[in-house]
Design an enzyme around this catalytic site. Sequence first.
Site, PDB file in Angstrom:
ATOM      1  N   SER A   1      -8.947   1.208   3.179  1.00  0.00           N
ATOM      2  CA  SER A   1      -8.447   2.369   2.356  1.00  0.00           C
ATOM      3  C   SER A   1      -7.093   1.351   2.002  1.00  0.00           C
ATOM      4  CB  SER A   1      -7.385   3.339   3.324  1.00  0.00           C
ATOM      5  OG  SER A   1      -6.475   2.579   4.461  1.00  0.00           O
TER       6      SER A   1
ATOM      7  N   LYS B   1       1.168  -1.640   0.208  1.00  0.00           N
ATOM      8  CA  LYS B   1       0.035   0.332   0.191  1.00  0.00           C
ATOM      9  C   LYS B   1       0.950   1.203   0.139  1.00  0.00           C
ATOM     10  CE  LYS B   1      -3.691   1.547   3.305  1.00  0.00           C
ATOM     11  NZ  LYS B   1      -4.242   1.926   4.327  1.00  0.00           N
TER      12      LYS B   1
ATOM     13  N   SER C   1      -9.529  -1.159   6.872  1.00  0.00           N
ATOM     14  CA  SER C   1      -8.870  -0.862   5.692  1.00  0.00           C
ATOM     15  C   SER C   1      -7.767  -1.866   4.756  1.00  0.00           C
ATOM     16  CB  SER C   1      -8.130   0.349   5.726  1.00  0.00           C
ATOM     17  OG  SER C   1      -8.467   0.977   5.848  1.00  0.00           O
TER      18      SER C   1
HETATM   19  C1  LIG Z   1     -19.149  13.184   3.014  1.00  0.00           C
HETATM   20  C2  LIG Z   1     -18.822  11.729   3.302  1.00  0.00           C
HETATM   21  C3  LIG Z   1     -17.510  11.156   4.825  1.00  0.00           C
HETATM   22  C4  LIG Z   1     -18.977  11.906   5.716  1.00  0.00           C
HETATM   23  C5  LIG Z   1     -18.100  11.416   6.624  1.00  0.00           C
HETATM   24  C6  LIG Z   1     -19.272  10.625   7.896  1.00  0.00           C
HETATM   25  C7  LIG Z   1     -18.722   9.694   8.906  1.00  0.00           C
HETATM   26  C8  LIG Z   1     -18.442   9.005   8.819  1.00  0.00           C
HETATM   27  C9  LIG Z   1     -17.001   8.679  10.159  1.00  0.00           C
HETATM   28  C10 LIG Z   1     -15.806   7.548   9.820  1.00  0.00           C
HETATM   29  C11 LIG Z   1     -15.397   7.200   8.574  1.00  0.00           C
HETATM   30  C12 LIG Z   1     -14.293   6.003   8.583  1.00  0.00           C
HETATM   31  C13 LIG Z   1     -13.910   5.276   7.726  1.00  0.00           C
HETATM   32  C14 LIG Z   1     -12.992   4.881   7.523  1.00  0.00           C
HETATM   33  C15 LIG Z   1     -12.603   3.345   6.854  1.00  0.00           C
HETATM   34  C16 LIG Z   1     -11.464   2.682   7.155  1.00  0.00           C
HETATM   35  C17 LIG Z   1     -10.022   3.833   7.611  1.00  0.00           C
HETATM   36  C18 LIG Z   1      -8.511   2.559   8.054  1.00  0.00           C
HETATM   37  N1  LIG Z   1      -7.437   3.273   7.175  1.00  0.00           N
HETATM   38  O1  LIG Z   1      -9.034   1.689   8.736  1.00  0.00           O
END
Ligand SMILES: CCCCCCCC/C=C\CCCCCCCC(N)=O
Length: 527
Positions: free
Chosen positions: A207, A132, A231
Site C-alpha cells: 500500500s 505515506k 506494503s
Molecule cells: C476482490 C479483491 C479482494 C479479494 C481479497 C481476497 C483475499 C486477499 C487477502 C488478503 C490480501 C492482503 C493484501 C495485503 C497487501 C499488503 C498490505 C500491507 N499493508 O502490507
Amino acid sequence: MALAARIEWLAARALRAVVHVLVALFRLLASRRAVGGPPRPPPPASDPLLRLSAVRLAERIRRKEVTSVQVVRAYIERIQEVNPLVNAVVKDRFSAALQEAARADRLVEEDKGDEGVLKERLPLLGVPFTVKESFCVQGMPNSAGLLSRRGVVSGTDAPAVALLKKAGAIPLAVTNCSELCMWLESHNHLYGITRNPYDTRRIPGGSSGGEGSILASGGSVVGVGSDIGGSIRMPAFFNGIFGHKPTPGIVSNDGQHPPSSGRRDEFLCTGPMCRYAEDLLPLLSIMAGKNADKLSLHADVDLRKLRYFSVPHNGGSPLVSPVERQLIEAQKKVVRRLEADLGVTVQEVPLPQLRYSHHIWLDLSPGVCGSPHCWCLMGDGSRKVWPLWELLKWLLGRSPHTLPAIGLALVDKVLGSQPSRFIGQQKEQLQVRVEQLLGSDGVLLYPPHPRVAPEHHVPVFTPFDFSYTGVFNILGLPVTQCPLGLGEQRLPLGVQVVAGKLQDRLCLAVARHLERAFGGWRDPGAP
Ligand SMILES: CCCCCCCC/C=C\CCCCCCCC(N)=O
C-alpha cells in the site's frame, strides 16, 4: 504423482486458466477506459541534485557546497513535473519546506563547530523526504484513503517522522496509499489511482505505492512506508527501488491510520524506502531511535563470511501465480554474482511450507485488516460497514469504497473462524527451519512477487500473490527488497534478501553489494 497431488495440480491449472480468461476479458473491457493512458514515462531526472543519495546531499549541505533551499527547490520542481503523470503525491507542504530549508541553511552558516559534530547531531540536516499519507505528519491529511476521513488533519507527527525531523530532514509531501493500507494497488476514492512511472498502465504496488512511485520518478530521495503484508517491499519492487521491512518492534508503528494495536503490532513494520542503498542504514538507525542499538547497525559485516541460501519459488501453490521466468533468471544471476564476487556457495534450499504462505498470513495476521476489524475501520467510527451491502452498492457504482477494501472486509468477516491446526503446524515448522538456516550469519534470497508490475486492477484476480512478501511479516524477519535492473518491457526486477531476527544489518550490507553489482535504481525516463 499421487492421485491427490494430480488432482491439486489439475485444479491449479484449471484455476490459472480461468484467471487468464478473466484477465484477458478485463483487459479487453479496461482498454476502453485505460488508466494512465499510453505508457509515457516521465522525462529523465536531469537535475544532478536529484541523482545524489540523502547521505551525499546532507554532506554537501553541511559543507556548504549546496544549500538546502536549492535541494528542496529541485525536488519541488521534480514533483511538479512528474506528479500529473503518476499521481503519487496527494498533498504537499512546499512553502513550509522552503522556510525550513532556509532555516537549515542559516544553521549551517552559523555553525562554527566541527562538521563531524553537526553530522552527529543533525545527520540529515536540510534533506527533504516524503511520507505515506497513512502516517501522521503535522498539518497534513491522514485519511488512509478513506472518504469518511476526508478533512482529517494531523496535529502531531508519528514517532518515525518526528525522529527524521529531529535529524534535520524536511517533510515535503505525503503520498498515496490503498484504502486502509490493505491492498497492493494504491487506489482510493479520495485521491484516485497512482501509476507506475516505468509504465503508467501498471500498478506502483501498495500500500505504500505513492512512496514507491514518487521515489522511482526522482521526486523524492527517501521516504517512510509501512508493511504488514508487503506494503514497503512490493512497491519498492514494482518501482525498482530499495525498501526495508525491519525486524518487528524496532521502529515505532505509532501515529498511523489504521492504528496499530494488539497482534497487528506483531506483524506491522514501519521502514525506509529509497533509491540509494547507502541511505538504508542511516534511515533505519534514525527511525529506530533508542532501539537502533538492538541491531548493532555499525558493526562491520564481512559478506564473505555469511552463509547464503536461495529459494527460487514457494514450491507451487494452486492459489498463487508461478514465478515468472525473468525473475527466476534474475535470482540465478544474483546467486552467480555473489558466488563469483565473494567466493561463497549459495545453497538452494527447499522450504515446502512456503506453499501455504497465503494461508499462514490469512490465518495468523490479526484479521485481514487487523483489529478492530475491517468493516469497523471502513466506517467513520460512528457506524459499521456491512461488506455485503457495500458490495451490492459497488456493483451499482454507489459505494465510497474500493472493491479490494470491500473484498478484504468480506474475508475478514469470514476469517472470524478459528485458524486451521494444520496451517499452524506448517507455520511453526517453517519458523524453526528458517531460523535454523539463518542463525545470526545467514541470508536468504526469495522473489518479492511472482510477477513484475501487473496492470492496474489485475491483482484482484490474483489476490494471494502478495504472500511472497506477507509470509515474512508472520515469521517476524527483516527483509530488504533490492532492485536488479530492468527486465522485459523495461519493468523493474528485484529480489528479497531475508535475515534472522535483529540481523537487519546483514540484509542492508547485501543490498549495497547488489547495488554495485546490478546498478540499483534506474531512471524510468532514461532512454
Ligand atoms: C476482490 C479483491 C479482494 C479479494 C481479497 C481476497 C483475499 C486477499 C487477502 C488478503 C490480501 C492482503 C493484501 C495485503 C497487501 C499488503 C498490505 C500491507 N499493508 O502490507
